[in-house]
Design a protein around this motif. Structure first.
Motif, short mmCIF file in Angstrom:
data_model
loop_
_atom_site.label_atom_id
_atom_site.label_comp_id
_atom_site.label_asym_id
_atom_site.label_seq_id
_atom_site.Cartn_x
_atom_site.Cartn_y
_atom_site.Cartn_z
N GLY A 1 0.82 -1.20 0.00
CA GLY A 1 0.00 0.00 0.00
C GLY A 1 0.86 1.26 0.00
O GLY A 1 0.51 2.27 -0.62
N GLU B 1 -1.13 6.70 -5.95
CA GLU B 1 -1.73 5.40 -5.60
C GLU B 1 -1.61 5.15 -4.10
O GLU B 1 -2.56 4.70 -3.44
CB GLU B 1 -1.00 4.30 -6.37
CG GLU B 1 -1.89 3.11 -6.70
CD GLU B 1 -1.18 2.12 -7.62
OE1 GLU B 1 -1.10 0.96 -7.23
OE2 GLU B 1 -0.71 2.54 -8.70
N SER B 2 -0.42 5.45 -3.55
CA SER B 2 -0.20 5.24 -2.12
C SER B 2 -1.01 6.21 -1.28
O SER B 2 -1.47 5.87 -0.19
CB SER B 2 1.29 5.38 -1.78
OG SER B 2 2.04 4.38 -2.43
N THR C 1 -7.88 5.54 2.39
CA THR C 1 -8.81 4.45 2.73
C THR C 1 -8.44 3.83 4.08
O THR C 1 -9.32 3.55 4.90
CB THR C 1 -8.79 3.37 1.63
OG1 THR C 1 -9.06 3.99 0.38
CG2 THR C 1 -9.82 2.29 1.88
N TYR C 2 -7.14 3.62 4.28
CA TYR C 2 -6.67 3.01 5.53
C TYR C 2 -7.09 3.86 6.73
O TYR C 2 -7.62 3.36 7.71
CB TYR C 2 -5.15 2.86 5.50
CG TYR C 2 -4.60 2.01 6.62
CD1 TYR C 2 -4.31 0.66 6.44
CD2 TYR C 2 -4.36 2.56 7.89
CE1 TYR C 2 -3.82 -0.13 7.46
CE2 TYR C 2 -3.87 1.78 8.93
CZ TYR C 2 -3.60 0.45 8.71
OH TYR C 2 -3.13 -0.33 9.74
N TRP D 1 -4.42 4.84 -1.11
CA TRP D 1 -4.44 3.70 -0.18
C TRP D 1 -4.46 4.20 1.26
O TRP D 1 -5.25 3.71 2.09
CB TRP D 1 -3.20 2.81 -0.42
CG TRP D 1 -3.11 1.69 0.57
CD1 TRP D 1 -3.71 0.46 0.49
CD2 TRP D 1 -2.42 1.71 1.83
NE1 TRP D 1 -3.43 -0.28 1.61
CE2 TRP D 1 -2.64 0.45 2.45
CE3 TRP D 1 -1.64 2.65 2.50
CZ2 TRP D 1 -2.11 0.12 3.70
CZ3 TRP D 1 -1.10 2.33 3.74
CH2 TRP D 1 -1.34 1.08 4.33
#
Length: 251
Positions: A145, A193-194, A200-201, A197
């Protein structure tokens, strides 16, 4: 309420950075601390984690709660690999799994009071361990992630760039699952992208989160409260970053 800042004052020489700063954070709340450069955001985070003493005022963390902090600059010097560095966070779980396996073997040859004691210990450990079996997939998921490929898992931490070290430190912090996470510019070394991620985390994170970041899109998607530092004073706005901006424009 998990954390409160009460009448925090801080000056460096004659330069007053924070003046009577007060706000609180609820359990599982996601909040941002915003302000122009030099407003005292990082200073406030350091006071909250105890790295820096306030001149007056107090920070109160709810009893029994844990706090984790990611500073802007990481100087992580380790001879371990990236994977080993994150695995260290899960060592208590790994040790517990080992104890459970040993008890399973030993119980086969035990009886009477000894077996009773073993069964009691086994039950207690199993209850505590509960979701521990997923530690490997959790660790791999966090590393991927944060933008590390499996080929990079075996890289030695001491050979990494500053940005990569920050990502390793962020990964360790997320895996340690404190009750409240403080993040100072967490998106600086992440690609799109990270960042997605991490959004969301954090949205799904079971604890509270306090973020200092210039990335307003990131803040907009994650936070529900904004603490603004302006000329040393704190103002609290409920809602995301857009709501804060709109309210601010009306003043």
């Amino acid at each position: 309420m998990i954390l409160s800042c009460n009448h925090i004052n801080k000056a460096f020489g004659t330069d007053e950075i924070l003046s009577e700063v007060s706000f609180h954070i609820e359990d599982q709340e996601k909040a941002a601390i915003v302000g122009i450069n030099g407003a005292g955001k990082s200073t406030l985070l350091k006071i909250m984690v105890g790295e820096l003493a306030a001149d007056s005022g107090e920070v109160v963390l709810a009893k029994g709660k844990t706090l984790g902090y990611l500073a802007q600059h990481q100087d992580l010097d380790s001879s371990r690999t990236i994977y080993e560095e994150l695995k260290e966070v899960k060592q208590p779980i790994i040790d517990m799994e080992q104890q459970i396996r040993e008890l399973e073997v030993n119980m086969q040859n035990a009886s009477g009071e000894e077996l009773e004691q073993m069964l009691s210990a086994y039950s207690r450990l199993s209850h505590t361990f509960e979701n521990g079996y997923a530690w490997k997939s959790e660790l791999t998921g966090v590393l991927k992630g944060l933008g590390f490929t499996e080929e990079e898992f075996d890289k030695t931490v001491s050979t990494l760039s500053g940005g990569q070290k920050t990502r390793v430190s962020l990964g360790k912090l997320l895996l340690s699952r404190p009750d409240i996470i403080l993040l100072d510019e967490p998106t600086n070394h992440l690609d799109m992208e990270s960042i997605a991620w991490l959004e969301t985390y954090l949205l799904n994170y079971n604890g509270a989160v306090i973020i200092v970041a210039h990335d307003r899109y990131f803040l907009n998607r994650v936070v529900t409260k904004v603490v603004e530092l302006e000329q040393g004073h704190a103002s609290v706005y409920l809602g995301n970053y857009t709501a804060y901006s709109e309210k601010k424009a009306m003043i």
